[in-house]
Design a protein around this motif. Structure first.
Motif, short mmCIF file in Angstrom:
data_model
loop_
_atom_site.label_atom_id
_atom_site.label_comp_id
_atom_site.label_asym_id
_atom_site.label_seq_id
_atom_site.Cartn_x
_atom_site.Cartn_y
_atom_site.Cartn_z
N MET A 36 10.04 -12.36 -3.56
CA MET A 36 9.40 -11.36 -2.72
C MET A 36 8.56 -10.43 -3.58
O MET A 36 8.85 -10.21 -4.75
CB MET A 36 10.44 -10.56 -1.94
CG MET A 36 11.21 -11.37 -0.91
SD MET A 36 12.42 -10.38 0.02
CE MET A 36 13.70 -10.16 -1.21
N ALA A 37 7.51 -9.89 -2.98
CA ALA A 37 6.59 -9.00 -3.69
C ALA A 37 6.53 -7.64 -2.99
O ALA A 37 6.84 -7.53 -1.79
CB ALA A 37 5.19 -9.61 -3.75
N VAL A 38 6.11 -6.64 -3.75
CA VAL A 38 5.98 -5.30 -3.17
C VAL A 38 5.06 -5.33 -1.95
O VAL A 38 5.32 -4.66 -0.94
CB VAL A 38 5.45 -4.33 -4.24
CG1 VAL A 38 5.03 -3.01 -3.61
CG2 VAL A 38 6.50 -4.08 -5.32
N ALA A 39 4.00 -6.13 -2.02
CA ALA A 39 3.06 -6.20 -0.90
C ALA A 39 3.74 -6.64 0.39
O ALA A 39 3.35 -6.20 1.48
CB ALA A 39 1.91 -7.15 -1.24
N ASP A 40 4.75 -7.50 0.29
CA ASP A 40 5.49 -7.92 1.48
C ASP A 40 6.17 -6.73 2.15
O ASP A 40 6.20 -6.62 3.38
CB ASP A 40 6.56 -8.96 1.12
CG ASP A 40 5.98 -10.24 0.56
OD1 ASP A 40 4.89 -10.65 1.03
OD2 ASP A 40 6.60 -10.83 -0.34
N LEU A 64 14.85 -5.31 17.40
CA LEU A 64 14.36 -6.66 17.67
C LEU A 64 12.84 -6.74 17.57
O LEU A 64 12.30 -7.65 16.92
CB LEU A 64 14.81 -7.10 19.07
CG LEU A 64 14.32 -8.49 19.52
CD1 LEU A 64 14.74 -9.56 18.53
CD2 LEU A 64 14.82 -8.80 20.93
N ARG A 65 12.13 -5.81 18.18
CA ARG A 65 10.67 -5.87 18.14
C ARG A 65 10.14 -5.64 16.72
O ARG A 65 9.14 -6.26 16.32
CB ARG A 65 10.08 -4.86 19.11
CG ARG A 65 10.32 -5.26 20.57
CD ARG A 65 9.64 -4.33 21.55
NE ARG A 65 9.81 -4.80 22.92
CZ ARG A 65 9.35 -4.16 23.99
NH1 ARG A 65 8.68 -3.02 23.85
NH2 ARG A 65 9.55 -4.66 25.19
N ALA A 66 10.81 -4.80 15.97
CA ALA A 66 10.37 -4.56 14.59
C ALA A 66 10.62 -5.78 13.72
O ALA A 66 9.80 -6.14 12.87
CB ALA A 66 11.09 -3.34 14.02
N VAL A 67 11.76 -6.44 13.92
CA VAL A 67 12.04 -7.68 13.18
C VAL A 67 11.04 -8.76 13.55
O VAL A 67 10.51 -9.47 12.68
CB VAL A 67 13.49 -8.14 13.43
CG1 VAL A 67 13.68 -9.59 12.98
CG2 VAL A 67 14.47 -7.23 12.70
N GLU A 68 10.78 -8.92 14.85
CA GLU A 68 9.82 -9.94 15.28
C GLU A 68 8.44 -9.69 14.67
O GLU A 68 7.79 -10.63 14.19
CB GLU A 68 9.74 -9.95 16.80
CG GLU A 68 10.98 -10.52 17.48
CD GLU A 68 10.94 -10.41 18.99
OE1 GLU A 68 11.65 -11.18 19.65
OE2 GLU A 68 10.19 -9.54 19.50
N GLY A 75 6.69 -13.40 7.31
CA GLY A 75 7.35 -14.68 7.30
C GLY A 75 8.70 -14.74 6.63
O GLY A 75 9.23 -15.83 6.40
N GLN A 76 9.29 -13.59 6.32
CA GLN A 76 10.62 -13.58 5.75
C GLN A 76 11.28 -12.23 6.02
O GLN A 76 10.61 -11.26 6.37
CB GLN A 76 10.58 -13.84 4.24
CG GLN A 76 9.77 -12.85 3.43
CD GLN A 76 9.75 -13.18 1.95
OE1 GLN A 76 10.73 -13.70 1.42
NE2 GLN A 76 8.64 -12.90 1.28
N ASN A 77 12.61 -12.21 5.84
CA ASN A 77 13.36 -10.99 6.11
C ASN A 77 13.21 -10.00 4.96
O ASN A 77 13.75 -10.21 3.88
CB ASN A 77 14.84 -11.33 6.32
CG ASN A 77 15.70 -10.08 6.41
OD1 ASN A 77 15.26 -9.03 6.87
ND2 ASN A 77 16.94 -10.19 5.95
N THR A 78 12.47 -8.95 5.21
CA THR A 78 12.31 -7.90 4.20
C THR A 78 12.96 -6.59 4.62
O THR A 78 13.08 -5.68 3.78
CB THR A 78 10.81 -7.62 3.96
OG1 THR A 78 10.19 -7.38 5.23
CG2 THR A 78 10.13 -8.80 3.27
N ASN A 79 13.38 -6.47 5.90
CA ASN A 79 13.75 -5.12 6.34
C ASN A 79 14.81 -5.05 7.42
O ASN A 79 14.97 -4.00 8.06
CB ASN A 79 12.49 -4.37 6.82
CG ASN A 79 11.79 -5.07 7.98
OD1 ASN A 79 12.28 -6.05 8.52
ND2 ASN A 79 10.62 -4.56 8.34
#
Length: 276
Positions: A36-40, A64-68, A75-79
């Motif tokens: 993962m990168a800071v930009a992500d 849910l809406r924020a994850v979507e 394209g990956q779980n960052t948060n």
């Protein structure tokens, strides 16, 4: 600026502040890591802020809406962990002040829709090392009636779930005092954030590390972090912390839960400073 816009701005600023700080083992401005990168994370903060701060929205829908939005953008779980901690705070900030009793009311007021949406968000993000649970398993298509009950079930093994049961006690007992102490020492903002992150990592075995590497390794990491508290952060010990950063990343240790609590504490501090 509307209340929703102010909450979104506070959330974005807290996410970016966390990235500016040298956080050994995690992604930060000094070094990427864990594919993962800071930009992500910058993109994630920007795209997730509007749904997180949606006026009047229940906690589950915010998450849910924020994850979507995040998954569609990066394209990956960052948060996921950040959102699970910050969504109740955002909802409480709308209802308060004072924020802490409002937060307690939010945590006591979940309904079946909150449980359904949070479980859907967790499945969508698919965090590493999630495993299986005998009851209230997130892969079960039938979401639990009570989100609080599901979090209570997970609390012994997950610090974020435990926060839902304790009224976010660690933010008030560990996070805010550590941040206040760092500011009182006159540390620059990024080093205040480093101090905050190390305070969590040294006090509570990181749940993300425990899920992926076991409780014993998480406790060993906590002990290593405890030793780092002796560093003089006013002297900006970049080399020492980067050495530890490289070692932990080489061992695939990512104290992601400690980083999530760091963002949530910065967000909480901003909300309180704004009078929430």
């Amino acid at each position: 600026m509307s209340a929703s816009e102010a909450i979104a701005a506070a959330y974005r600023a807290s996410c970016l502040d966390e990235l500016d700080a040298l956080k050994p083992g995690n992604v930060h401005a000094f070094a990427d890591g864990h594919r993962m990168a800071v930009a992500d994370f910058v993109a994630s903060a920007e795209i997730s802020a509007p749904p997180l701060a949606e006026s009047g929205a229940p906690v589950g829908r915010r998450v849910l809406r924020a994850v979507e939005a995040t998954m569609e953008r990066v394209g990956q779980n960052t948060n996921l962990g950040i959102l699970l901690l910050c969504a109740p705070l955002a909802r409480a900030a709308e209802a308060g002040p004072p924020l802490r009793p409002a937060l307690a009311a939010v945590l006591d007021g979940f309904d079946a829709a909150d449980a359904r949406d949070v479980f859907a968000a967790i499945r969508r993000a698919n965090p590493g090392g999630l495993g299986r649970a005998e009851r209230h398993d997130v892969t079960d298509p039938a979401a639990p009636v009570s989100l609080r009950a599901a979090m209570a079930e997970a609390a012994p093994r997950d610090a974020i779930a435990r926060a839902y049961v304790t009224g976010f006690a660690d933010l008030f007992a560990i996070g805010l005092p550590a941040l206040a102490a760092a500011r009182a020492r006159g540390l620059a903002p990024p080093w205040c954030t480093t101090a905050l992150y190390l305070a969590y990592l040294a006090r509570v075995p990181d749940s993300h590390v425990a899920r992926k590497h076991g409780a014993e390794r998480a406790e060993a990491l906590r002990t290593e972090a405890e030793a780092l508290l002796a560093l003089d952060l006013a002297a900006a010990p970049v080399d020492v912390l980067l050495d530890r950063d490289r070692a932990w990343k080489a061992a695939r240790l990512n104290p992601g839960t400690s980083a999530d609590f760091t963002v949530a504490t910065l967000f909480l501090a901003r909300l309180l400073e704004a009078g929430a």
